[in-house]
Design a protein around this motif. Structure first.
Motif, PDB file in Angstrom:
ATOM      1  N   THR A  11       0.848  -1.191   0.000  1.00 53.14           N
ATOM      2  CA  THR A  11       0.000   0.000   0.000  1.00 53.14           C
ATOM      3  C   THR A  11       0.890   1.251   0.000  1.00 53.14           C
ATOM      4  OG1 THR A  11      -1.656  -1.208   1.271  1.00 53.14           O
ATOM      5  CG2 THR A  11      -1.877   1.195   1.194  1.00 53.14           C
ATOM      6  N   PHE A  12       0.584   2.204  -0.912  1.00 52.01           N
ATOM      7  CA  PHE A  12       1.422   3.404  -1.076  1.00 52.01           C
ATOM      8  C   PHE A  12       0.528   4.629  -1.198  1.00 52.01           C
ATOM      9  CE2 PHE A  12       3.757  -0.144  -2.774  1.00 52.01           C
ATOM     10  CZ  PHE A  12       5.058   0.046  -2.325  1.00 52.01           C
ATOM     11  N   CYS A  13       1.114   5.759  -0.896  1.00 51.05           N
ATOM     12  CA  CYS A  13       0.476   7.028  -1.216  1.00 51.05           C
ATOM     13  C   CYS A  13       0.592   7.257  -2.723  1.00 51.05           C
ATOM     14  CB  CYS A  13       1.135   8.171  -0.437  1.00 51.05           C
ATOM     15  SG  CYS A  13       0.529   9.811  -0.898  1.00 51.05           S
ATOM     16  N   LYS A  14      -0.477   7.661  -3.352  1.00 46.90           N
ATOM     17  CA  LYS A  14      -0.481   7.811  -4.805  1.00 46.90           C
ATOM     18  C   LYS A  14       0.427   8.949  -5.274  1.00 46.90           C
ATOM     19  CE  LYS A  14      -5.111   5.911  -5.493  1.00 46.90           C
ATOM     20  NZ  LYS A  14      -6.471   6.148  -6.027  1.00 46.90           N
ATOM     21  N   LEU A  15       0.658   9.936  -4.404  1.00 46.75           N
ATOM     22  CA  LEU A  15       1.453  11.093  -4.816  1.00 46.75           C
ATOM     23  C   LEU A  15       2.938  10.899  -4.523  1.00 46.75           C
ATOM     24  CD1 LEU A  15      -0.918  13.992  -3.707  1.00 46.75           C
ATOM     25  CD2 LEU A  15      -0.616  13.041  -5.990  1.00 46.75           C
ATOM     26  N   CYS A  16       3.249  10.630  -3.295  1.00 48.72           N
ATOM     27  CA  CYS A  16       4.666  10.566  -2.915  1.00 48.72           C
ATOM     28  C   CYS A  16       5.191   9.131  -2.812  1.00 48.72           C
ATOM     29  CB  CYS A  16       4.884  11.281  -1.593  1.00 48.72           C
ATOM     30  SG  CYS A  16       4.042  10.517  -0.185  1.00 48.72           S
ATOM     31  N   LYS A  17       4.309   8.138  -3.006  1.00 50.98           N
ATOM     32  CA  LYS A  17       4.699   6.726  -2.960  1.00 50.98           C
ATOM     33  C   LYS A  17       5.205   6.304  -1.575  1.00 50.98           C
ATOM     34  CE  LYS A  17       3.752   6.249  -7.281  1.00 50.98           C
ATOM     35  NZ  LYS A  17       2.533   5.498  -7.705  1.00 50.98           N
ATOM     36  N   MET A  18       4.745   6.983  -0.524  1.00 52.94           N
ATOM     37  CA  MET A  18       5.134   6.578   0.823  1.00 52.94           C
ATOM     38  C   MET A  18       4.422   5.277   1.195  1.00 52.94           C
ATOM     39  SD  MET A  18       4.418   8.413   4.499  1.00 52.94           S
ATOM     40  CE  MET A  18       2.731   7.776   4.487  1.00 52.94           C
ATOM     41  N   PRO A  19       5.152   4.232   1.567  1.00 54.11           N
ATOM     42  CA  PRO A  19       4.507   2.958   1.922  1.00 54.11           C
ATOM     43  C   PRO A  19       3.989   2.970   3.359  1.00 54.11           C
ATOM     44  CG  PRO A  19       6.877   2.698   2.013  1.00 54.11           C
ATOM     45  CD  PRO A  19       6.628   4.128   1.555  1.00 54.11           C
ATOM     46  N   PHE A  20       2.787   2.424   3.558  1.00 56.57           N
ATOM     47  CA  PHE A  20       2.228   2.269   4.904  1.00 56.57           C
ATOM     48  C   PHE A  20       1.301   1.047   4.886  1.00 56.57           C
ATOM     49  CE2 PHE A  20      -0.497   5.050   2.496  1.00 56.57           C
ATOM     50  CZ  PHE A  20      -1.771   4.570   2.746  1.00 56.57           C
ATOM     51  N   CYS A  21       1.115   0.426   6.058  1.00 53.78           N
ATOM     52  CA  CYS A  21       0.365  -0.833   6.141  1.00 53.78           C
ATOM     53  C   CYS A  21      -1.141  -0.616   6.074  1.00 53.78           C
ATOM     54  CB  CYS A  21       0.704  -1.568   7.447  1.00 53.78           C
ATOM     55  SG  CYS A  21       2.393  -2.223   7.480  1.00 53.78           S
ATOM     56  N   ASN A  22      -1.638   0.247   6.964  1.00 56.23           N
ATOM     57  CA  ASN A  22      -3.079   0.401   7.088  1.00 56.23           C
ATOM     58  C   ASN A  22      -3.375   1.800   7.619  1.00 56.23           C
ATOM     59  OD1 ASN A  22      -2.417   0.172   9.893  1.00 56.23           O
ATOM     60  ND2 ASN A  22      -2.574  -2.079   9.670  1.00 56.23           N
ATOM     61  N   ALA A  23      -4.630   2.019   7.930  1.00 58.39           N
ATOM     62  CA  ALA A  23      -5.042   3.350   8.403  1.00 58.39           C
ATOM     63  C   ALA A  23      -4.410   3.706   9.733  1.00 58.39           C
ATOM     64  CB  ALA A  23      -6.568   3.400   8.518  1.00 58.39           C
ATOM     65  N   SER A  24      -4.144   2.682  10.560  1.00 61.51           N
ATOM     66  CA  SER A  24      -3.531   2.952  11.862  1.00 61.51           C
ATOM     67  C   SER A  24      -2.118   3.505  11.691  1.00 61.51           C
ATOM     68  CB  SER A  24      -3.513   1.669  12.703  1.00 61.51           C
ATOM     69  OG  SER A  24      -2.857   1.880  13.926  1.00 61.51           O
ATOM     70  N   CYS A  25      -1.341   2.874  10.815  1.00 65.47           N
ATOM     71  CA  CYS A  25       0.008   3.372  10.569  1.00 65.47           C
ATOM     72  C   CYS A  25      -0.019   4.746   9.916  1.00 65.47           C
ATOM     73  CB  CYS A  25       0.778   2.385   9.702  1.00 65.47           C
ATOM     74  SG  CYS A  25       1.246   0.854  10.545  1.00 65.47           S
ATOM     75  N   PHE A  26      -0.953   4.953   9.004  1.00 67.86           N
ATOM     76  CA  PHE A  26      -1.018   6.246   8.320  1.00 67.86           C
ATOM     77  C   PHE A  26      -1.396   7.360   9.283  1.00 67.86           C
ATOM     78  CE2 PHE A  26      -3.212   9.510   5.827  1.00 67.86           C
ATOM     79  CZ  PHE A  26      -2.253   9.785   4.868  1.00 67.86           C
ATOM     80  N   ALA A  27      -2.262   7.042  10.273  1.00 66.99           N
ATOM     81  CA  ALA A  27      -2.669   8.073  11.237  1.00 66.99           C
ATOM     82  C   ALA A  27      -1.509   8.525  12.099  1.00 66.99           C
ATOM     83  CB  ALA A  27      -3.806   7.531  12.110  1.00 66.99           C
ATOM     84  N   ASP A  28      -0.529   7.624  12.345  1.00 65.26           N
ATOM     85  CA  ASP A  28       0.609   7.986  13.182  1.00 65.26           C
ATOM     86  C   ASP A  28       1.508   9.024  12.510  1.00 65.26           C
ATOM     87  OD1 ASP A  28      -0.317   6.267  15.103  1.00 65.26           O
ATOM     88  OD2 ASP A  28       1.025   4.621  14.554  1.00 65.26           O
ATOM     89  N   VAL A  29       1.493   9.065  11.169  1.00 70.67           N
ATOM     90  CA  VAL A  29       2.394   9.986  10.451  1.00 70.67           C
ATOM     91  C   VAL A  29       1.612  10.918   9.544  1.00 70.67           C
ATOM     92  CG1 VAL A  29       4.347   8.405  10.528  1.00 70.67           C
ATOM     93  CG2 VAL A  29       2.712   8.255   8.641  1.00 70.67           C
TER      94      VAL A  29
END
Length: 690
Positions: free
Chosen positions: A271-289
């Motif tokens: 799973t990646f951010c469509k713009l910057c291609k930052m990889p993250f597992c799920n919504a929990s990990c994304f909320a931390d950053v």
């Protein structure tokens, strides 16, 4: 004297064609017969119907259409094989009598080949009244089918010697129950086992793989499976890919393109951010950053994290119903360990194995005996795995469960190491489940082969209902289906382990088709006496102490076969053929030594050693699914005199008590005779030969 002249005045060559009605065929110009066919003359017209049915085999043919006539039947079956033919107007059937049983069988085969043309039923003589099964009324019950075998009357057994000795007395076969590895006392007082196993999962667990410690069941095609290098004593094979990934953890080699480490938990994700291609597992990990990501996204800057963001692992436990899982180990025929096949769990699972192996290289050995429930590191073939101690009653045989696989192993103190708190806190992903509809059975070779073939690469679909939970065992009851082939694992296991009674027409199975467990030719070996009724002949039947439990365990399968599956009421096995025979109310494995005319074949019970005349109604055919090993061995006692007195026989029986464990000074094997012998140092003192 000249011979008298023959009188040929009355000879008329066409008289036979003129007067015999069967030869008169009046036809018109089209060739059609104008005169009705005369019935075929019977060879014995005075013979009544009952006598013909007793004398000749016959078929009952319904007149299903106008095409079925007497002449059609004669032409269909052949004039040379039909003895007689009779039509009954009341029931509308033909009775076709044949000259012998071979002609009847040939006629029956012809009827089966032309079902649309003619139908027929094999006839039997009935003294009470004639019945036509084709025209039974709906209210009239069908006749009950008689038994396949008439009950054989039990005659007095002939105990006179027929060349085969018979055991004196009818002692009960000894039974051996393996003690529990874990008891309720181990869970009391806030023990480590109560903390690490809160659902009491291992309260009723047993070690089912004792035979593998004797190399009875080896993987036959081990060379064919080049990726297999490590076999736990639990029916599971560990592929090289698993060992390599855990030994030198390089997840990038195991993943497809487009998968990277999560910037938060360092687990692998696609799973990646469509713009910057930052990889993250799920919504929990994304909320931390989320805040840091908002400032750097789309600006080409590298995201830097503070120390508060730490590593995360997917939550362990049983995956939801309908999930994809992989098998990690087998505990019994109906208990398997599974883990989620989700990519996050998959990578985290290998990451845990990697850290355990890498940090285990510097772990210190245990200096004291561990306690039940303690988490330790266990070494298997120079590789470290996490394990929980279950039983430490015997320092030479410490039972542990490898919590990252689920397999129960037997090890020693020298292979155990201390497990640091960090490794003990890492998640454990395998979960034990019970296969629905699959009984617990003795682990034979066919089941073991299936276990070895189901490696970690296979993915299964797991289905279950939370209402089907076995609280007494701490197991969820599930159904597992292989994804690619849609094969039901429950059905496969149940089919393989269910014995099928062979037909009486099949040849029996000999004892050499079963694997045999040889004794260790060493000194001071502990054996269990299975039968001592032939000490007067100089031999005794024994088995290793730990295998005596396996002999009792397999009796559960044999008992169910004799009581519920085998349907044939009598069976007389030929000489040297295996069978299932009843002894003192229980079914056991045996081999026929001699088939005599009194209906009591001499049966050697191969798992015990006694020879008993057994009536044919207490014997069943041996199923091919019972490929259980023969673990009881006949031992000849070295140094016995040619004839023993009753007092000396009694002394030997006291030295070899039935069902007790004895220490044999030395076991000797003779390759020439293929026999084992036992040497007793104080034999003269035992027999009082001084």
């Amino acid at each position: 004297m000249e011979p008298a002249e023959e009188n040929w005045s009355g000879f008329d060559p066409i008289a036979k064609d003129f007067y015999e009605e069967v030869q008169n065929k009046y036809t018109n110009e089209s060739g059609h017969i104008l005169v009705d066919d005369a019935p075929v003359p019977l060879k014995n017209e005075k013979e009544d119907r009952a006598a013909k049915q007793m004398k000749y085999p016959y078929l009952v043919v319904p007149k299903s259409s106008s095409f079925v006539t007497e002449r059609m039947l004669i032409n269909f079956f052949g004039r040379t094989v039909v003895q007689d033919l009779e039509y009954r107007k009341g029931s509308g059937v033909y009775f076709v009598y044949f000259i012998n049983i071979g002609s009847l069988e040939a006629a029956r085969i012809r009827v089966e080949k032309h079902p649309n043309l003619i139908r027929g039923f094999t006839g039997r003589h009935q003294k009470e009244r004639e019945r036509n099964i084709e025209f039974l009324s709906a209210s009239e019950p069908m006749p009950k089918r008689g038994p396949a075998f008439l009950e054989t009357k039990r005659t007095p057994v002939n105990i006179q010697p027929h060349g085969v000795p018979v055991s004196a007395g009818r002692h009960k076969h000894p039974e051996f129950i393996r003690p529990r590895m874990v008891t309720k006392a181990d869970y009391q007082g806030g023990s480590l086992l109560a903390i690490n196993d809160p659902i009491k999962r291992y309260l009723n667990v047993r070690y089912e793989f004792a035979l593998e410690r004797h190399d009875v069941y080896n993987l036959k095609d081990e060379t064919r499976m080049s990726q297999v290098v490590l076999h736990f004593r639990s029916g599971r094979s560990i592929p090289v890919s698993t060992i390599a990934a855990a030994k030198e953890f390089k997840p990038e080699n195991l993943l497809e393109e487009g998968v990277s480490k999560c910037v938060v938990c360092q687990n692998w994700t696609d799973t990646f951010c469509k713009l910057c291609k930052m990889p993250f597992c799920n919504a929990s990990c994304f909320a931390d950053v989320a805040d840091q990501h908002k400032e750097t996204c789309g600006k080409g800057e590298f995201l830097t994290l503070d120390e508060k963001v730490g590593r995360k692992f997917p939550k362990p436990g049983l995956p939801p119903t309908g999930s994809k899982v992989r098998i990690t180990a087998f505990e019994q025929t109906n208990v398997v360990y599974v883990r989620s096949a989700d990519i996050h769990v998959d990578i985290a699972y290998y990451a845990v194995l990697s850290e355990v192996m890498m940090l285990g290289k510097t772990a210190a050995k245990l200096q004291t005996k561990p306690v039940s429930g303690q988490i330790v590191l266990c070494e298997f073939e120079s590789r470290m795995f996490r394990a929980m101690v279950l039983n430490v009653d015997d320092p030479k045989d410490i039972y542990v469960v490898c919590i990252d696989f689920g397999s129960i192993e037997v090890t020693q103190l020298e292979y155990l190491y201390e497990c640091i708190a960090y490794l003990a806190r890492l998640p454990c992903y395998p979960v034990a489940v019970q296969l629905r509809g699959v009984p617990r059975r003795f682990l034979g070779p066919k089941i073991r082969e299936i276990m070895y073939e189901l490696d970690h690469s296979l993915v299964f679909d797991i289905k279950y209902s939370k209402r089907e939970y076995d609280y007494s065992q701490g197991l969820q009851i599930v159904v597992m289906t292989e994804i690619e082939t849609s094969g039901n694992l429950n059905r496969v296991f149940k089919t393989i382990m269910t014995p099928v009674e062979p037909s009486l027409s099949e040849l029996g199975y000999k004892e050499d088709c079963l694997p045999h467990v040889p004794l260790c030719t060493e000194k001071n070996i502990d054996l269990v006496v299975m039968d001592n009724s032939f000490l007067n002949y100089g031999f005794v039947y024994c088995t290793p102490r730990d295998l005596a439990f396996e002999i009792t365990a397999m009796q559960r399968d044999i008992q169910e076969y004799g009581e519920k599956i085998a349907k044939c009421t009598t069976y007389a096995p030929p000489k040297d053929v295996l069978c299932i025979a009843k002894y003192e109310g229980k079914w056991c494995r045996g081999v026929s030594l001699e088939l005599v005319g009194d209906g009591y074949p001499r049966i050697l019970f191969i798992d015990y050693g006694n020879i008993v005349p057994t009536h044919v109604s207490d014997i069943r055919a041996y199923p091919p699914q019972f490929i259980f090993p023969v673990m009881t061995v006949e031992l000849s006692v070295i140094g016995l005199p040619d004839e023993l007195t009753p007092d000396q026989i009694n002394r030997l029986e006291q030295y070899f008590p039935l069902g007790a464990a004895v220490t044999c000074n030395e076991i000797i094997y003779s390759e020439k005779d293929n026999k084992f012998s036992v040497r007793i140092d104080n034999l003269k003192d035992i027999l009082n030969l001084h």
